[in-house]
Design an enzyme around this catalytic site. Sequence first.
Site, PDB file in Angstrom:
ATOM      1  N   LYS A  77       3.992  97.977   7.434  1.00  0.00           N
ATOM      2  CA  LYS A  77       4.192  99.383   7.816  1.00  0.00           C
ATOM      3  C   LYS A  77       2.826 100.056   7.926  1.00  0.00           C
ATOM      4  CE  LYS A  77       6.912 103.455   6.352  1.00  0.00           C
ATOM      5  NZ  LYS A  77       7.809 103.996   5.304  1.00  0.00           N
ATOM      6  N   SER A 152      12.097 106.000   6.967  1.00  0.00           N
ATOM      7  CA  SER A 152      10.953 106.006   7.855  1.00  0.00           C
ATOM      8  C   SER A 152      10.409 104.629   8.205  1.00  0.00           C
ATOM      9  CB  SER A 152       9.830 106.832   7.225  1.00  0.00           C
ATOM     10  OG  SER A 152       9.338 106.177   6.056  1.00  0.00           O
ATOM     11  N   SER A 176      13.433 105.256   2.433  1.00  0.00           N
ATOM     12  CA  SER A 176      12.774 104.803   3.661  1.00  0.00           C
ATOM     13  C   SER A 176      12.726 103.296   3.870  1.00  0.00           C
ATOM     14  CB  SER A 176      11.350 105.357   3.728  1.00  0.00           C
ATOM     15  OG  SER A 176      11.377 106.690   4.161  1.00  0.00           O
TER      16      SER A 176
END
Lengths: 488, 112
Positions: A77, A152, A176
């Site tokens: 990420k 996210s 997330s």
Amino acid sequence: MNLSDATEIRDAVRSRKVKATEVVSSLVARAKAANAKLNAFHEILEEDAMRQAAAVDAAVAAGRDPGPMAGVPVAVKDNIATHEGHTTCSSRMLENYRSPFDATCVERLRAAGAVVMGKTNLDEFAMGSSSEHCAWGPVRNPWDQARVPGGSSGGSAAAAAAAICGVALGSDTGGSIRQPASLCGCVGFKPTYGRVSRYGLVAFGSSLDQIGPLARTVRDAALTYAVMAGADPRDSTSAQRPVEDPLQDLERPIEGLRVGVPTQYMSDANDPRVNTLIQSSLDRLRGAGASIVPVELPLTDVGISTYYVIAPAEASANLARFDGIRYGHRAPARAGQSLDDLYAESRAQGFGPEVQRRIMLGTYVLSAGYYDAYYGRALKVRRRIKAEFDRAFETCDVIAGPASPTPAFRPGELSDPLQMYLCDVYTVNTNIAGIPGVSVPIGFVEDGGTRLPVGLHLQAPAMADARLLRAARMVESLHASACVSAPI
Amino acid sequence: MRSVTLAAMSEAHPLTPKEVAHVAKLARLAVPGDRVEALRGQLAGVLGHVAKLKAIDVEGVEPMTTPFDQSNRLDPDEPGTCLPIQELLKNAPAVEGRYLAVPKVLAEDAGG
């Protein structure tokens, strides 16, 4: 060989059935092709990945131990620092930022033979539940590209679900990792707060943030976690106590598992198809010898209110460092511009609307006259939420329910910020209490001709990560047909 | 779309445009005048929702700032390696030599 199964890749590389360079080049080719549709990756670091893979192959050839994740390509990420490539947090603010160091988790993965293959897109600074608020364009759900992947960690979830990485890393401040895992149909695991070092994770809510894996299987998530977990001198909130090996008993079902189901989780506000799938998963668990125990978590609803005070408050403090001076976007100089103007203009240009909203919200709840009414009170409610979990865990080993009240929704469907925040109702309290949580694929709902995945969310007491993963493995084994990669 | 019963329980929050402008100033965010009203509406919506916290009995409850239950750990005071300055400076928007370049902080006539 299954290129998206980290354990298989590792075994094949270690036993010289395949070279790490072959794994990386095939997977990178697949990722490049799929990325045109999904926008899961902001950057695919082909050259760096091939160089790391060659080093793994050299270790194998020389008879050295290449590590427990030898040759496994990892999608990271883009709010987790990597020395190679950029670390942008999907924000214009950090468009050109290159980290001078690796995050501790990345350092440990590399030392274990894993290969960083690229950086994945997210909601800017990890603030969002749809991965629409990404400066590099929205991420799309691999099961239906007209839907969001959740957020996210949407890029990481899409990459894991579409089998275009070995495993992926995400961060979870209020859901997330788990919510996008549920919406994309992969395993997403948020460890206990403090179990994985946060050094190198761009801070959002420091008392809530935790790094964890997104993977095709519970076993791969456990393997990745085992490599990353443990005390780190560079993170004073990393737990000192030894890490229980999650792989040791992973395949051995927990005898007499007590699964707590809060009445508040099976709400009528959920999509009824989600409730049906959750119920059928609980029935299968019961059939496999688990007992289903009703528990009460009356403050479930209040979690959103508590979270949307604490998280923005911490974010407003953490994001104060982005001032256009030391790194990040700086507004162009203009006549009469004061230093304060430079800060305010740089931040207004660099941050997107959702990040600005949360900074404003956090600033408001921390400001004189409102601190006690909002932030001070939220911290007290936080302790009550934690106490409620403690009480529930007196009668059960894990708590089960939906990870998300709905399957994947369409872009723009939740354009009102508050409506988007309400998606997190079943995941925020895990972070508020600091306990571990995992989402495991349990099936699909049919919607307009497409199949949309649904995950079962399991939570366990703090530091019971190994138990949680064992329970997750039991769920996975009962839903083999749900644990498939997306047809991309 | 699922019905959102939670939103119905929110109360109206009396946030004023003036307060929005003040918070923007505190937050070091340049908010153009024509965006204040939209932002005010969105923030008031969230603040109205979080007002639910008022209904929770927290009498005698200690605030919980972190779930981390270990006390502060002190590291041995040993020098370690630092990140290389040149590499750090590569991320700076403006540099002069080995320094960060910033706009003048003091006005011309403030010198002594």
